[in-house]
Design a protein around this motif. Structure first.
Motif, PDB file in Angstrom:
ATOM      1  N   PHE A 183       0.864  -1.170   0.000  1.00 48.58           N
ATOM      2  CA  PHE A 183       0.000   0.000   0.000  1.00 48.58           C
ATOM      3  C   PHE A 183       0.904   1.225   0.000  1.00 48.58           C
ATOM      4  CE2 PHE A 183      -2.952  -3.149   1.284  1.00 48.58           C
ATOM      5  CZ  PHE A 183      -4.218  -2.659   1.003  1.00 48.58           C
ATOM      6  N   THR A 184       0.578   2.169  -0.854  1.00 50.70           N
ATOM      7  CA  THR A 184       1.355   3.400  -0.939  1.00 50.70           C
ATOM      8  C   THR A 184       0.541   4.517  -0.306  1.00 50.70           C
ATOM      9  OG1 THR A 184       2.400   2.639  -2.964  1.00 50.70           O
ATOM     10  CG2 THR A 184       2.525   4.998  -2.503  1.00 50.70           C
ATOM     11  N   ILE A 185       1.157   5.207   0.645  1.00 49.28           N
ATOM     12  CA  ILE A 185       0.516   6.339   1.312  1.00 49.28           C
ATOM     13  C   ILE A 185       0.370   7.447   0.274  1.00 49.28           C
ATOM     14  CG2 ILE A 185       0.693   7.973   3.238  1.00 49.28           C
ATOM     15  CD1 ILE A 185       0.549   4.987   4.084  1.00 49.28           C
ATOM     16  N   PRO A 186      -0.849   8.000   0.097  1.00 47.60           N
ATOM     17  CA  PRO A 186      -1.067   8.967  -0.980  1.00 47.60           C
ATOM     18  C   PRO A 186      -0.252  10.267  -0.872  1.00 47.60           C
ATOM     19  CG  PRO A 186      -3.155   8.343   0.049  1.00 47.60           C
ATOM     20  CD  PRO A 186      -2.053   7.689   0.811  1.00 47.60           C
ATOM     21  N   VAL A 187      -0.149  10.850   0.301  1.00 43.88           N
ATOM     22  CA  VAL A 187       0.495  12.159   0.433  1.00 43.88           C
ATOM     23  C   VAL A 187       2.009  12.049   0.220  1.00 43.88           C
ATOM     24  CG1 VAL A 187       0.862  14.117   1.968  1.00 43.88           C
ATOM     25  CG2 VAL A 187      -1.317  12.919   1.996  1.00 43.88           C
TER      26      VAL A 187
ATOM     27  N   PRO B 152       4.873   9.213  -0.714  1.00 45.27           N
ATOM     28  CA  PRO B 152       4.836   7.859  -1.283  1.00 45.27           C
ATOM     29  C   PRO B 152       5.616   6.813  -0.483  1.00 45.27           C
ATOM     30  CG  PRO B 152       6.322   9.232  -2.550  1.00 45.27           C
ATOM     31  CD  PRO B 152       5.689  10.122  -1.519  1.00 45.27           C
ATOM     32  N   PHE B 153       5.274   6.674   0.802  1.00 46.41           N
ATOM     33  CA  PHE B 153       5.863   5.609   1.615  1.00 46.41           C
ATOM     34  C   PHE B 153       5.119   4.313   1.337  1.00 46.41           C
ATOM     35  CE2 PHE B 153       7.199   9.020   4.772  1.00 46.41           C
ATOM     36  CZ  PHE B 153       8.526   8.965   4.391  1.00 46.41           C
ATOM     37  N   HIS B 154       5.850   3.204   1.409  1.00 44.64           N
ATOM     38  CA  HIS B 154       5.256   1.891   1.156  1.00 44.64           C
ATOM     39  C   HIS B 154       5.091   1.135   2.469  1.00 44.64           C
ATOM     40  CE1 HIS B 154       5.778   2.650  -3.043  1.00 44.64           C
ATOM     41  NE2 HIS B 154       7.106   2.642  -2.971  1.00 44.64           N
ATOM     42  N   ASP B 155       3.929   0.514   2.605  1.00 40.50           N
ATOM     43  CA  ASP B 155       3.648  -0.369   3.732  1.00 40.50           C
ATOM     44  C   ASP B 155       3.373  -1.757   3.179  1.00 40.50           C
ATOM     45  OD1 ASP B 155       3.831   1.830   5.393  1.00 40.50           O
ATOM     46  OD2 ASP B 155       1.672   2.042   5.676  1.00 40.50           O
ATOM     47  N   ASP B 156       3.981  -2.770   3.790  1.00 41.16           N
ATOM     48  CA  ASP B 156       3.764  -4.151   3.375  1.00 41.16           C
ATOM     49  C   ASP B 156       2.613  -4.736   4.176  1.00 41.16           C
ATOM     50  OD1 ASP B 156       6.052  -4.810   1.477  1.00 41.16           O
ATOM     51  OD2 ASP B 156       7.103  -3.875   3.159  1.00 41.16           O
ATOM     52  N   VAL B 157       1.622  -5.279   3.465  1.00 35.22           N
ATOM     53  CA  VAL B 157       0.459  -5.893   4.099  1.00 35.22           C
ATOM     54  C   VAL B 157       0.394  -7.335   3.610  1.00 35.22           C
ATOM     55  CG1 VAL B 157      -2.041  -5.836   4.353  1.00 35.22           C
ATOM     56  CG2 VAL B 157      -0.758  -3.698   4.243  1.00 35.22           C
TER      57      VAL B 157
ATOM     58  N   SER C  67       5.091  -0.673   8.229  1.00 32.63           N
ATOM     59  CA  SER C  67       5.723   0.383   7.434  1.00 32.63           C
ATOM     60  C   SER C  67       7.167  -0.010   7.154  1.00 32.63           C
ATOM     61  CB  SER C  67       5.700   1.702   8.198  1.00 32.63           C
ATOM     62  OG  SER C  67       4.382   2.070   8.524  1.00 32.63           O
ATOM     63  N   ARG C  68       7.643   0.331   5.980  1.00 30.83           N
ATOM     64  CA  ARG C  68       9.037   0.043   5.632  1.00 30.83           C
ATOM     65  C   ARG C  68       9.989   1.066   6.225  1.00 30.83           C
ATOM     66  NH1 ARG C  68       8.909  -1.524  -0.790  1.00 30.83           N
ATOM     67  NH2 ARG C  68       7.653  -3.412  -0.547  1.00 30.83           N
ATOM     68  N   VAL C  69       9.520   2.299   6.377  1.00 28.78           N
ATOM     69  CA  VAL C  69      10.389   3.400   6.786  1.00 28.78           C
ATOM     70  C   VAL C  69       9.784   4.104   7.995  1.00 28.78           C
ATOM     71  CG1 VAL C  69      11.411   5.590   6.050  1.00 28.78           C
ATOM     72  CG2 VAL C  69      11.123   3.752   4.401  1.00 28.78           C
TER      73      VAL C  69
END
Length: 156
Positions: free
Chosen positions: A97-101, A103-108, A125-127
């Motif tokens: 999932f990419t946070i819209p505001v 572009p951080f990536h979260d693994d689900v 969250s990756r970061v």
């Protein structure tokens, strides 16, 4: 002058490292012996397979068989938006999932346990350190959408 160059260099290095980490899929993901990966030490993750009460979420119940349930999970994620499937196996889904505001990536991850009739869930969250509750809120919204679809499916 030299100090500001050093500080700027450090900031740029941190940004480059964060971008690299954000674009790299963690190697620990997946299912091993019926378990999703343990949560990171930072509080920016939730799981249905953790013993940490403040980071625990309920697994999704099966809605029909595994394939029907997986279809509903994928449909819920599509409705949520911002999701991309990276890995799909019969008993496992890994989405990003990419946070819209920003572009951080979260693994689900979703692990479909036929023996339990449950879908185990992990989101991390990756970061960063704190996610301000984003992973838990995503779970709650995905679960709500999934439950609505499951209820519709049952009433047919």
């Amino acid at each position: 002058m030299i100090m500001s160059i050093i500080v700027t260099g450090i900031i740029l290095l941190v940004i480059v490292l964060a971008i690299k980490r954000n674009s790299t899929v963690p190697s620990i993901l997946g299912v091993k012996e019926g378990k999703l990966a343990p949560l990171p030490p930072s509080p920016n993750a939730v799981s249905s397979q953790t013993r940490q009460a403040d980071r625990y979420v309920q697994p999704f119940p099966y809605a029909g068989n595994r394939e029907q349930t997986k279809d509903l999970v994928k449909k819920a994620a599509a409705d949520f938006g911002g999701a991309r499937i990276l890995v799909e196996r019969p008993d496992y889904l890994h989405m990003v999932f990419t946070i819209p505001v920003i572009p951080f990536h979260d693994d689900v991850e979703f692990f479909f346990s036929d023996s339990e009739g449950l879908v185990h869930y992990r989101s991390a969250s990756r970061v960063g350190y704190s996610d301000l509750g984003v992973n838990r809120k995503r779970y709650e919204r995905l679960r709500h959408i999934f439950d609505q679809y499951a209820q519709e499916q049952t009433s047919r």
